[in-house]
Design an enzyme around this catalytic site. Structure first.
Site, PDB file in Angstrom:
ATOM      1  CB  THR A 185      -4.096 -39.069 -31.375  1.00 64.08           C
ATOM      2  OG1 THR A 185      -3.513 -37.837 -30.917  1.00 64.08           O
ATOM      3  CG2 THR A 185      -3.582 -40.215 -30.538  1.00 64.08           C
ATOM      4  CD  GLN A 212      -0.788 -35.705 -28.661  1.00 65.93           C
ATOM      5  OE1 GLN A 212       0.160 -35.173 -29.247  1.00 65.93           O
ATOM      6  NE2 GLN A 212      -1.759 -35.005 -28.100  1.00 65.93           N
ATOM      7  CG  ASP A 252      -1.058 -40.688 -26.641  1.00 66.31           C
ATOM      8  OD1 ASP A 252      -0.914 -40.633 -25.416  1.00 66.31           O
ATOM      9  OD2 ASP A 252      -1.686 -39.846 -27.290  1.00 66.31           O
ATOM     10  CG  ASP A 283      -1.017 -39.332 -20.892  1.00 66.52           C
ATOM     11  OD1 ASP A 283      -0.767 -39.411 -19.686  1.00 66.52           O
ATOM     12  OD2 ASP A 283      -1.384 -38.280 -21.439  1.00 66.52           O
ATOM     13  CD1 TRP A 285      -7.706 -37.576 -21.598  1.00 62.61           C
ATOM     14  CD2 TRP A 285      -7.904 -39.673 -22.339  1.00 62.61           C
ATOM     15  NE1 TRP A 285      -7.811 -37.523 -22.959  1.00 62.61           N
ATOM     16  CE2 TRP A 285      -7.939 -38.794 -23.438  1.00 62.61           C
ATOM     17  CE3 TRP A 285      -8.010 -41.041 -22.560  1.00 62.61           C
ATOM     18  CZ2 TRP A 285      -8.087 -39.265 -24.748  1.00 62.61           C
ATOM     19  CZ3 TRP A 285      -8.135 -41.497 -23.855  1.00 62.61           C
ATOM     20  CH2 TRP A 285      -8.182 -40.613 -24.930  1.00 62.61           C
TER      21      TRP A 285
END
Length: 548
Positions: free
Chosen positions: A311, A341, A364, A385, A455
Protein backbone atom coordinates in the site's frame (compact mmCIF):
# COMPACT_ATOMS: atom_id res chain seq x y z
CA UNK A 1 7.02 30.52 4.81
CA UNK A 2 8.40 27.28 6.11
CA UNK A 3 12.17 27.23 6.38
CA UNK A 4 14.37 24.19 6.05
CA UNK A 5 16.14 22.92 9.15
CA UNK A 6 19.85 22.27 8.82
CA UNK A 7 20.83 19.36 11.06
CA UNK A 8 24.50 19.62 11.91
CA UNK A 9 25.64 19.79 15.51
CA UNK A 10 28.60 17.63 16.57
CA UNK A 11 28.26 18.59 20.21
CA UNK A 12 24.58 17.65 20.19
CA UNK A 13 25.41 14.28 18.65
CA UNK A 14 27.92 13.63 21.45
CA UNK A 15 25.33 14.52 24.07
CA UNK A 16 22.78 12.31 22.35
CA UNK A 17 25.21 9.40 22.42
CA UNK A 18 25.89 9.76 26.12
CA UNK A 19 22.22 10.02 27.12
CA UNK A 20 21.17 7.19 24.79
CA UNK A 21 23.68 4.97 26.57
CA UNK A 22 22.19 5.87 29.93
CA UNK A 23 18.62 5.38 28.71
CA UNK A 24 19.44 2.04 27.12
CA UNK A 25 21.00 0.88 30.36
CA UNK A 26 17.91 1.88 32.31
CA UNK A 27 15.66 0.07 29.85
CA UNK A 28 17.71 -3.14 30.22
CA UNK A 29 17.99 -3.05 33.99
CA UNK A 30 14.95 -2.55 36.17
CA UNK A 31 16.57 -0.95 39.22
CA UNK A 32 14.95 0.53 42.30
CA UNK A 33 14.38 4.24 42.07
CA UNK A 34 16.02 6.58 44.56
CA UNK A 35 14.02 9.34 46.19
CA UNK A 36 16.35 12.11 45.00
CA UNK A 37 15.38 15.61 43.78
CA UNK A 38 16.09 14.40 40.25
CA UNK A 39 13.77 11.40 40.61
CA UNK A 40 11.10 13.57 42.25
CA UNK A 41 11.28 15.91 39.25
CA UNK A 42 10.96 12.98 36.86
CA UNK A 43 7.98 11.61 38.79
CA UNK A 44 6.36 15.04 38.79
CA UNK A 45 6.71 15.64 35.05
CA UNK A 46 5.50 12.09 34.31
CA UNK A 47 2.30 12.54 36.32
CA UNK A 48 -0.07 13.07 33.33
CA UNK A 49 1.46 10.33 31.14
CA UNK A 50 -0.22 7.10 30.08
CA UNK A 51 2.89 4.93 30.65
CA UNK A 52 4.13 6.26 33.98
CA UNK A 53 6.57 3.46 34.86
CA UNK A 54 8.32 3.76 31.51
CA UNK A 55 8.36 7.55 31.83
CA UNK A 56 9.90 7.71 35.34
CA UNK A 57 12.55 5.11 34.49
CA UNK A 58 13.63 6.96 31.37
CA UNK A 59 13.49 10.52 32.69
CA UNK A 60 14.95 9.54 36.04
CA UNK A 61 18.10 8.42 34.24
CA UNK A 62 18.70 11.98 32.98
CA UNK A 63 19.81 13.00 36.51
CA UNK A 64 18.41 16.53 36.22
CA UNK A 65 15.60 18.64 37.64
CA UNK A 66 15.45 20.92 34.56
CA UNK A 67 12.08 20.35 32.76
CA UNK A 68 13.62 21.07 29.35
CA UNK A 69 16.38 18.50 29.88
CA UNK A 70 13.81 15.97 31.10
CA UNK A 71 11.74 16.46 27.94
CA UNK A 72 14.87 16.15 25.82
CA UNK A 73 15.81 12.94 27.60
CA UNK A 74 12.41 11.53 26.65
CA UNK A 75 13.04 12.34 22.99
CA UNK A 76 16.53 10.85 23.12
CA UNK A 77 15.04 7.61 24.45
CA UNK A 78 12.77 7.54 21.39
CA UNK A 79 15.86 7.88 19.19
CA UNK A 80 17.47 4.89 20.91
CA UNK A 81 14.32 2.82 20.44
CA UNK A 82 14.17 3.72 16.75
CA UNK A 83 17.79 2.62 16.31
CA UNK A 84 16.89 -0.77 17.76
CA UNK A 85 13.91 -1.11 15.41
CA UNK A 86 16.04 -0.15 12.41
CA UNK A 87 18.65 -2.77 13.32
CA UNK A 88 15.95 -5.42 13.65
CA UNK A 89 14.51 -4.45 10.28
CA UNK A 90 17.92 -4.75 8.62
CA UNK A 91 18.43 -8.18 10.20
CA UNK A 92 15.05 -9.41 8.99
CA UNK A 93 15.76 -8.19 5.45
CA UNK A 94 18.76 -10.53 5.35
CA UNK A 95 16.65 -13.40 6.66
CA UNK A 96 13.53 -12.89 4.56
CA UNK A 97 14.12 -14.96 1.46
CA UNK A 98 10.80 -16.80 1.33
CA UNK A 99 8.45 -13.97 0.37
CA UNK A 100 8.95 -11.12 -2.13
CA UNK A 101 6.15 -9.13 -0.45
CA UNK A 102 7.77 -9.49 2.96
CA UNK A 103 11.03 -8.24 1.47
CA UNK A 104 9.21 -5.22 0.06
CA UNK A 105 7.58 -4.50 3.44
CA UNK A 106 10.92 -4.74 5.24
CA UNK A 107 12.57 -2.38 2.77
CA UNK A 108 9.64 0.02 3.28
CA UNK A 109 10.24 -0.25 7.02
CA UNK A 110 13.88 0.74 6.63
CA UNK A 111 12.81 3.83 4.68
CA UNK A 112 10.03 4.75 7.10
CA UNK A 113 12.11 4.27 10.25
CA UNK A 114 14.95 6.27 8.68
CA UNK A 115 12.43 9.06 8.01
CA UNK A 116 11.36 8.87 11.65
CA UNK A 117 14.98 9.05 12.79
CA UNK A 118 15.66 12.08 10.57
CA UNK A 119 12.53 13.74 11.92
CA UNK A 120 13.69 13.22 15.48
CA UNK A 121 17.06 14.78 14.63
CA UNK A 122 15.17 17.85 13.39
CA UNK A 123 13.11 17.99 16.59
CA UNK A 124 16.23 17.74 18.76
CA UNK A 125 17.88 20.61 16.91
CA UNK A 126 14.75 22.76 17.21
CA UNK A 127 14.51 21.95 20.90
CA UNK A 128 18.20 22.72 21.46
CA UNK A 129 17.60 26.17 19.97
CA UNK A 130 14.53 26.80 22.16
CA UNK A 131 14.11 27.85 25.76
CA UNK A 132 11.28 26.50 27.93
CA UNK A 133 8.95 29.36 27.04
CA UNK A 134 9.47 28.75 23.33
CA UNK A 135 8.91 25.00 23.74
CA UNK A 136 5.68 25.71 25.61
CA UNK A 137 4.50 28.18 22.95
CA UNK A 138 5.24 25.67 20.20
CA UNK A 139 4.12 22.57 22.06
CA UNK A 140 1.42 21.86 19.46
CA UNK A 141 4.06 21.89 16.72
CA UNK A 142 6.34 19.54 18.64
CA UNK A 143 3.40 17.23 19.28
CA UNK A 144 2.40 17.02 15.62
CA UNK A 145 6.02 16.33 14.62
CA UNK A 146 6.32 13.60 17.25
CA UNK A 147 2.97 12.13 16.19
CA UNK A 148 4.51 11.73 12.73
CA UNK A 149 7.06 9.36 14.27
CA UNK A 150 4.22 7.04 15.26
CA UNK A 151 2.76 7.28 11.76
CA UNK A 152 6.06 6.05 10.29
CA UNK A 153 6.16 3.12 12.70
CA UNK A 154 2.54 2.16 12.07
CA UNK A 155 2.85 2.35 8.29
CA UNK A 156 5.89 0.10 8.59
CA UNK A 157 3.93 -2.47 10.62
CA UNK A 158 0.87 -2.30 8.39
CA UNK A 159 2.95 -3.48 5.43
CA UNK A 160 2.97 -7.05 6.81
CA UNK A 161 -0.65 -7.96 6.20
CA UNK A 162 0.03 -11.55 5.19
CA UNK A 163 3.05 -12.37 7.35
CA UNK A 164 2.06 -12.40 11.00
CA UNK A 165 5.33 -13.82 12.36
CA UNK A 166 7.48 -11.07 10.84
CA UNK A 167 4.88 -8.44 11.71
CA UNK A 168 4.96 -9.52 15.37
CA UNK A 169 8.73 -9.15 15.55
CA UNK A 170 8.64 -5.68 14.02
CA UNK A 171 5.66 -4.64 16.13
CA UNK A 172 7.38 -5.80 19.31
CA UNK A 173 10.40 -3.69 18.36
CA UNK A 174 8.30 -0.53 17.94
CA UNK A 175 5.78 -0.84 20.78
CA UNK A 176 8.21 0.46 23.40
CA UNK A 177 9.04 3.39 21.13
CA UNK A 178 5.34 4.24 20.81
CA UNK A 179 5.06 4.32 24.61
CA UNK A 180 8.03 6.68 24.79
CA UNK A 181 6.54 8.96 22.13
CA UNK A 182 3.13 8.99 23.79
CA UNK A 183 4.72 9.99 27.10
CA UNK A 184 6.44 13.02 25.56
CA UNK A 185 3.27 13.90 23.63
CA UNK A 186 1.27 13.88 26.86
CA UNK A 187 3.87 15.93 28.71
CA UNK A 188 3.84 18.55 25.96
CA UNK A 189 0.04 18.53 25.91
CA UNK A 190 0.01 19.43 29.61
CA UNK A 191 3.11 21.65 29.51
CA UNK A 192 1.50 24.77 31.01
CA UNK A 193 0.29 22.93 34.12
CA UNK A 194 3.57 21.03 34.43
CA UNK A 195 5.61 24.22 34.35
CA UNK A 196 3.38 25.73 37.00
CA UNK A 197 4.11 22.68 39.19
CA UNK A 198 7.80 23.45 38.72
CA UNK A 199 7.20 27.04 39.82
CA UNK A 200 7.34 28.40 36.28
CA UNK A 201 4.45 30.28 34.75
CA UNK A 202 4.30 31.74 31.26
CA UNK A 203 1.45 33.54 29.56
CA UNK A 204 1.30 31.19 26.57
CA UNK A 205 -0.57 32.58 23.55
CA UNK A 206 -2.41 30.11 21.35
CA UNK A 207 -2.90 31.84 18.02
CA UNK A 208 -5.08 29.27 16.32
CA UNK A 209 -7.06 31.34 13.83
CA UNK A 210 -6.16 29.25 10.86
CA UNK A 211 -8.78 30.01 8.22
CA UNK A 212 -9.25 33.49 6.85
CA UNK A 213 -12.23 35.18 5.28
CA UNK A 214 -11.03 34.09 1.84
CA UNK A 215 -11.26 30.42 2.82
CA UNK A 216 -7.53 29.71 2.99
CA UNK A 217 -5.65 28.63 6.14
CA UNK A 218 -3.83 31.59 7.66
CA UNK A 219 -0.56 29.68 7.96
CA UNK A 220 -0.19 30.74 4.33
CA UNK A 221 1.69 33.99 3.97
CA UNK A 222 -0.03 36.96 2.34
CA UNK A 223 1.93 36.24 -0.85
CA UNK A 224 0.85 32.58 -0.81
CA UNK A 225 -2.77 33.54 -0.34
CA UNK A 226 -2.54 35.79 -3.40
CA UNK A 227 -0.95 32.94 -5.33
CA UNK A 228 -3.76 30.60 -4.32
CA UNK A 229 -6.36 33.15 -5.40
CA UNK A 230 -4.65 34.01 -8.67
CA UNK A 231 -5.93 32.46 -11.89
CA UNK A 232 -2.36 31.71 -12.91
CA UNK A 233 0.55 32.75 -10.68
CA UNK A 234 3.87 33.30 -12.43
CA UNK A 235 5.57 29.88 -12.46
CA UNK A 236 9.21 29.01 -11.96
CA UNK A 237 8.70 25.85 -14.04
CA UNK A 238 6.09 24.89 -16.65
CA UNK A 239 5.17 21.30 -17.51
CA UNK A 240 3.46 20.51 -20.81
CA UNK A 241 3.23 17.23 -22.68
CA UNK A 242 3.11 19.01 -26.03
CA UNK A 243 6.52 20.59 -25.50
CA UNK A 244 5.21 24.13 -24.91
CA UNK A 245 6.73 24.20 -21.43
CA UNK A 246 10.23 23.78 -20.03
CA UNK A 247 9.52 20.18 -19.05
CA UNK A 248 7.41 17.29 -20.29
CA UNK A 249 7.17 15.53 -16.93
CA UNK A 250 6.23 16.72 -13.46
CA UNK A 251 9.21 14.88 -12.01
CA UNK A 252 11.64 16.85 -14.17
CA UNK A 253 10.05 20.11 -13.00
CA UNK A 254 10.39 19.06 -9.36
CA UNK A 255 14.03 18.15 -10.00
CA UNK A 256 14.64 21.73 -11.15
CA UNK A 257 13.95 22.95 -7.62
CA UNK A 258 16.98 25.01 -6.56
CA UNK A 259 19.04 23.40 -3.81
CA UNK A 260 18.74 25.23 -0.51
CA UNK A 261 15.71 27.27 -1.58
CA UNK A 262 13.72 28.93 1.19
CA UNK A 263 11.21 30.73 -1.03
CA UNK A 264 8.03 29.51 -2.69
CA UNK A 265 8.76 27.52 -5.87
CA UNK A 266 5.84 27.52 -8.32
CA UNK A 267 5.19 24.73 -10.84
CA UNK A 268 2.45 25.05 -13.45
CA UNK A 269 1.27 21.75 -14.94
CA UNK A 270 -0.69 22.26 -18.14
CA UNK A 271 -3.71 20.13 -19.07
CA UNK A 272 -2.99 16.49 -19.73
CA UNK A 273 -3.00 13.04 -18.20
CA UNK A 274 0.38 12.41 -16.57
CA UNK A 275 1.12 8.74 -16.05
CA UNK A 276 4.20 8.93 -13.89
CA UNK A 277 5.40 8.20 -10.38
CA UNK A 278 5.79 11.64 -8.80
CA UNK A 279 7.61 12.33 -5.54
CA UNK A 280 7.93 15.73 -3.87
CA UNK A 281 10.86 14.85 -1.56
CA UNK A 282 11.22 16.09 2.00
CA UNK A 283 14.15 18.28 0.91
CA UNK A 284 11.82 20.28 -1.39
CA UNK A 285 9.84 22.55 0.92
CA UNK A 286 7.38 25.27 -0.10
CA UNK A 287 6.35 24.04 -3.54
CA UNK A 288 3.14 25.43 -5.03
CA UNK A 289 1.84 23.30 -7.88
CA UNK A 290 -1.23 24.19 -9.92
CA UNK A 291 -2.96 22.87 -13.02
CA UNK A 292 -5.68 23.80 -15.48
CA UNK A 293 -8.47 22.13 -13.50
CA UNK A 294 -9.16 19.06 -11.42
CA UNK A 295 -10.49 17.20 -14.48
CA UNK A 296 -7.94 18.60 -16.94
CA UNK A 297 -4.55 18.19 -15.25
CA UNK A 298 -4.53 14.67 -13.85
CA UNK A 299 -1.77 12.50 -12.40
CA UNK A 300 -2.68 8.83 -12.69
CA UNK A 301 -1.38 5.36 -11.98
CA UNK A 302 -2.65 1.83 -11.36
CA UNK A 303 -0.29 0.23 -8.84
CA UNK A 304 -2.19 -1.86 -6.31
CA UNK A 305 -1.83 -4.36 -3.50
CA UNK A 306 -3.43 -7.04 -5.66
CA UNK A 307 -0.84 -6.22 -8.30
CA UNK A 308 2.00 -7.06 -5.91
CA UNK A 309 2.79 -3.59 -4.53
CA UNK A 310 2.47 -2.79 -0.83
CA UNK A 311 0.00 0.00 0.00
CA UNK A 312 2.78 2.42 0.93
CA UNK A 313 4.04 2.50 -2.67
CA UNK A 314 0.79 2.40 -4.67
CA UNK A 315 0.17 6.16 -4.98
CA UNK A 316 1.21 7.81 -8.26
CA UNK A 317 1.70 11.10 -6.38
CA UNK A 318 3.59 11.33 -3.08
CA UNK A 319 4.22 14.55 -1.13
CA UNK A 320 6.88 14.65 1.60
CA UNK A 321 8.16 18.23 1.37
CA UNK A 322 6.61 20.51 4.02
CA UNK A 323 4.43 23.47 3.10
CA UNK A 324 3.16 21.94 -0.15
CA UNK A 325 0.27 23.76 -1.85
CA UNK A 326 -1.73 22.29 -4.70
CA UNK A 327 -4.51 23.87 -6.71
CA UNK A 328 -6.71 22.77 -9.63
CA UNK A 329 -5.32 19.27 -10.16
CA UNK A 330 -6.61 15.70 -10.14
CA UNK A 331 -5.04 12.50 -8.83
CA UNK A 332 -6.31 9.03 -9.70
CA UNK A 333 -5.55 5.37 -9.19
CA UNK A 334 -7.28 3.29 -11.86
CA UNK A 335 -6.63 -0.18 -10.40
CA UNK A 336 -10.37 -0.55 -9.71
CA UNK A 337 -12.16 -2.49 -6.95
CA UNK A 338 -10.25 -5.68 -7.76
CA UNK A 339 -6.96 -3.92 -7.03
CA UNK A 340 -7.87 -3.63 -3.34
CA UNK A 341 -5.50 -1.15 -1.62
CA UNK A 342 -4.57 1.40 -4.28
CA UNK A 343 -3.87 5.00 -3.24
CA UNK A 344 -4.34 7.99 -5.53
CA UNK A 345 -2.14 10.14 -3.30
CA UNK A 346 0.02 9.81 -0.20
CA UNK A 347 0.66 13.01 1.74
CA UNK A 348 3.36 13.32 4.37
CA UNK A 349 3.66 17.10 4.17
CA UNK A 350 3.16 19.14 7.30
CA UNK A 351 1.11 22.31 6.77
CA UNK A 352 -0.03 21.25 3.30
CA UNK A 353 -3.04 22.64 1.43
CA UNK A 354 -5.08 21.18 -1.42
CA UNK A 355 -7.63 23.48 -3.04
CA UNK A 356 -10.02 22.67 -5.89
CA UNK A 357 -8.43 19.23 -6.31
CA UNK A 358 -9.90 15.82 -7.11
CA UNK A 359 -8.86 12.42 -5.79
CA UNK A 360 -10.27 9.33 -7.51
CA UNK A 361 -9.86 5.74 -6.42
CA UNK A 362 -11.60 2.84 -4.79
CA UNK A 363 -9.96 1.35 -1.68
CA UNK A 364 -7.55 3.66 0.22
CA UNK A 365 -7.86 6.63 -2.16
CA UNK A 366 -6.35 9.34 0.08
CA UNK A 367 -3.61 8.53 2.59
CA UNK A 368 -3.08 11.48 4.97
CA UNK A 369 0.08 9.88 6.29
CA UNK A 370 1.43 12.52 8.68
CA UNK A 371 1.40 16.20 9.59
CA UNK A 372 -1.27 18.89 9.28
CA UNK A 373 -3.29 18.79 6.08
CA UNK A 374 -6.15 20.91 4.79
CA UNK A 375 -8.40 19.95 1.86
CA UNK A 376 -10.84 22.63 0.68
CA UNK A 377 -13.35 22.60 -2.20
CA UNK A 378 -12.18 19.15 -3.27
CA UNK A 379 -13.82 16.01 -4.66
CA UNK A 380 -12.83 12.64 -3.21
CA UNK A 381 -14.18 9.30 -4.45
CA UNK A 382 -13.77 5.75 -3.20
CA UNK A 383 -15.21 2.63 -1.62
CA UNK A 384 -13.32 0.94 1.25
CA UNK A 385 -11.52 3.08 3.88
CA UNK A 386 -10.90 5.66 1.18
CA UNK A 387 -10.03 8.43 3.65
CA UNK A 388 -7.36 6.92 5.87
CA UNK A 389 -4.14 7.85 7.60
CA UNK A 390 -2.31 8.80 10.75
CA UNK A 391 -2.01 12.59 10.45
CA UNK A 392 -4.24 15.55 11.36
CA UNK A 393 -6.49 16.28 8.39
CA UNK A 394 -9.49 18.53 7.80
CA UNK A 395 -11.65 18.06 4.72
CA UNK A 396 -13.95 21.00 4.23
CA UNK A 397 -16.49 22.33 1.72
CA UNK A 398 -15.90 19.20 -0.36
CA UNK A 399 -17.83 16.41 -2.06
CA UNK A 400 -17.14 12.91 -0.78
CA UNK A 401 -18.51 10.54 -3.40
CA UNK A 402 -19.02 6.88 -2.55
CA UNK A 403 -18.57 4.53 -5.50
CA UNK A 404 -19.96 1.12 -6.37
CA UNK A 405 -17.66 -1.41 -4.69
CA UNK A 406 -16.51 -4.84 -5.78
CA UNK A 407 -18.70 -7.91 -5.41
CA UNK A 408 -19.43 -8.60 -1.74
CA UNK A 409 -17.66 -5.47 -0.49
CA UNK A 410 -19.00 -2.86 1.91
CA UNK A 411 -18.27 0.86 1.62
CA UNK A 412 -16.49 2.60 4.50
CA UNK A 413 -15.75 6.31 4.11
CA UNK A 414 -13.00 6.62 6.73
CA UNK A 415 -10.48 4.61 8.74
CA UNK A 416 -8.37 6.83 10.96
CA UNK A 417 -5.11 5.43 12.33
CA UNK A 418 -4.48 7.34 15.56
CA UNK A 419 -2.64 4.80 17.74
CA UNK A 420 -1.77 6.61 20.97
CA UNK A 421 -3.97 8.64 23.27
CA UNK A 422 -1.48 11.52 23.46
CA UNK A 423 -1.44 12.20 19.71
CA UNK A 424 -3.11 15.36 18.41
CA UNK A 425 -4.22 13.75 15.15
CA UNK A 426 -7.38 12.49 13.48
CA UNK A 427 -9.83 13.33 10.70
CA UNK A 428 -12.45 16.08 10.59
CA UNK A 429 -15.04 16.25 7.80
CA UNK A 430 -16.74 19.64 7.95
CA UNK A 431 -19.39 21.28 5.79
CA UNK A 432 -19.17 18.59 3.12
CA UNK A 433 -21.54 16.35 1.18
CA UNK A 434 -21.41 12.55 1.38
CA UNK A 435 -23.25 11.22 -1.66
CA UNK A 436 -23.33 8.16 -3.95
CA UNK A 437 -21.95 8.12 -7.46
CA UNK A 438 -24.46 7.56 -10.23
CA UNK A 439 -23.51 3.88 -10.65
CA UNK A 440 -24.19 3.20 -6.96
CA UNK A 441 -27.60 4.90 -6.80
CA UNK A 442 -29.64 1.82 -7.93
CA UNK A 443 -27.93 -0.27 -5.22
CA UNK A 444 -27.34 2.34 -2.52
CA UNK A 445 -29.84 0.75 -0.14
CA UNK A 446 -28.52 -2.81 -0.58
CA UNK A 447 -24.78 -2.10 -0.67
CA UNK A 448 -23.96 -1.21 2.93
CA UNK A 449 -22.11 2.07 3.44
CA UNK A 450 -20.69 3.34 6.75
CA UNK A 451 -19.12 6.59 7.91
CA UNK A 452 -16.06 4.87 9.31
CA UNK A 453 -14.43 2.10 11.30
CA UNK A 454 -11.60 2.18 13.87
CA UNK A 455 -8.37 1.16 12.22
CA UNK A 456 -6.26 1.80 15.33
CA UNK A 457 -6.82 1.97 19.07
CA UNK A 458 -7.58 5.69 19.38
CA UNK A 459 -9.10 6.23 15.94
CA UNK A 460 -10.55 9.78 15.87
CA UNK A 461 -13.09 10.97 13.31
CA UNK A 462 -15.55 13.87 13.55
CA UNK A 463 -18.24 14.68 11.01
CA UNK A 464 -20.04 18.00 11.40
CA UNK A 465 -22.18 20.40 9.42
CA UNK A 466 -22.24 17.83 6.61
CA UNK A 467 -25.05 16.74 4.29
CA UNK A 468 -25.13 12.93 4.67
CA UNK A 469 -27.05 11.02 2.01
CA UNK A 470 -29.42 8.11 2.57
CA UNK A 471 -26.79 5.63 1.46
CA UNK A 472 -25.35 5.60 5.00
CA UNK A 473 -26.58 2.74 7.20
CA UNK A 474 -28.73 3.84 10.18
CA UNK A 475 -26.09 2.57 12.64
CA UNK A 476 -23.62 4.92 10.97
CA UNK A 477 -20.35 3.30 12.05
CA UNK A 478 -19.02 -0.25 11.96
CA UNK A 479 -16.46 -2.19 14.04
CA UNK A 480 -13.05 -3.12 12.70
CA UNK A 481 -12.98 -6.58 14.26
CA UNK A 482 -15.57 -7.56 16.87
CA UNK A 483 -15.27 -5.22 19.85
CA UNK A 484 -11.68 -4.18 19.06
CA UNK A 485 -11.00 -0.51 19.93
CA UNK A 486 -14.67 0.25 20.66
CA UNK A 487 -13.79 1.41 24.20
CA UNK A 488 -10.94 3.72 23.14
CA UNK A 489 -11.90 5.30 19.80
CA UNK A 490 -13.38 8.79 19.51
CA UNK A 491 -16.14 9.28 16.94
CA UNK A 492 -18.42 12.30 16.91
CA UNK A 493 -21.21 13.91 14.93
CA UNK A 494 -22.55 17.45 15.06
CA UNK A 495 -25.26 19.40 13.20
CA UNK A 496 -25.32 17.13 10.16
CA UNK A 497 -28.25 17.14 7.74
CA UNK A 498 -29.73 14.78 5.18
CA UNK A 499 -31.43 11.40 5.37
CA UNK A 500 -28.24 9.68 6.55
CA UNK A 501 -27.74 12.10 9.45
CA UNK A 502 -30.52 10.68 11.63
CA UNK A 503 -28.79 9.46 14.80
CA UNK A 504 -31.73 7.61 16.38
CA UNK A 505 -30.39 4.17 15.41
CA UNK A 506 -26.67 4.85 15.64
CA UNK A 507 -24.38 2.27 17.26
CA UNK A 508 -24.58 2.37 21.06
CA UNK A 509 -20.85 2.70 21.72
CA UNK A 510 -19.96 4.94 24.64
CA UNK A 511 -17.18 6.33 22.43
CA UNK A 512 -19.59 7.75 19.84
CA UNK A 513 -20.40 11.34 20.81
CA UNK A 514 -23.11 13.76 19.72
CA UNK A 515 -21.54 17.11 20.34
CA UNK A 516 -22.77 20.37 21.75
CA UNK A 517 -21.76 23.57 19.91
CA UNK A 518 -19.08 24.18 22.54
CA UNK A 519 -17.66 20.69 22.12
CA UNK A 520 -17.77 20.95 18.34
CA UNK A 521 -15.70 24.12 18.44
CA UNK A 522 -12.55 22.13 19.24
CA UNK A 523 -12.82 20.44 15.84
CA UNK A 524 -12.98 23.58 13.73
CA UNK A 525 -9.95 24.25 11.56
CA UNK A 526 -8.63 26.91 13.90
CA UNK A 527 -8.54 24.59 16.89
CA UNK A 528 -8.09 21.10 15.48
CA UNK A 529 -5.14 21.80 13.19
CA UNK A 530 -2.58 22.63 15.87
CA UNK A 531 -0.30 25.54 15.32
CA UNK A 532 0.97 28.72 16.81
CA UNK A 533 3.99 30.98 16.43
CA UNK A 534 6.42 31.18 13.54
CA UNK A 535 4.53 29.23 10.88
CA UNK A 536 1.39 31.35 11.15
CA UNK A 537 2.27 34.24 8.87
CA UNK A 538 -1.06 36.03 8.66
CA UNK A 539 -3.60 36.69 11.43
CA UNK A 540 -6.77 36.60 9.32
CA UNK A 541 -10.46 36.44 10.24
CA UNK A 542 -11.55 33.36 12.23
CA UNK A 543 -13.05 30.61 10.09
CA UNK A 544 -16.81 30.24 9.76
CA UNK A 545 -18.23 32.02 12.79
CA UNK A 546 -20.58 29.79 14.78
CA UNK A 547 -19.47 26.62 12.98
CA UNK A 548 -21.71 27.52 10.04
Amino acid sequence: MIGKVAVSAISLILVVGVIIGVVASVHRNSQKTVNTPQMKAATQICQPTNYKDTCTKVLGSANTTDPKELIKAGILAISDSLSRSMNLSEGLVREATHSPRTKLALHDCKTLLKNASDGLDDILVKMADSDLRNIAEHSDDFRIWLSSMISYQELCIDGFQQHGDVKSKVQDSTNYGSELIDNVLTILGAISNILQDFGLQFNIPHARRLLGADGYPTWLSAADRKLMAAAGPTPNAVVAQDGSGQFKSITDAINSYPAGSTTRFVIYVKAGVYTEQVLVPKTHANILMYGDGQDKTVVTGKKSFAGGVNTFNTAPFVVEGPGFICKDMGFANTAGPSGHQACAIRVNSDMSVFHNCRFDGYQDTLLYQAGRQYYGNCVITGTVDFLFGYGAAVIQNSEIIVRKPGEGQKNIVSADGRKEKGQNTGLVIHNCKIIPEEALIPEKLTVKTYLGRPWKQFSTTVIMGTDIGDLIQPEGWMPWDGTLFLDTLYYAEYANTGAGANTANRVKWKTLHFLTPEEAQQFTVGTFLPGSGDWIKTAGVPFLPGLK
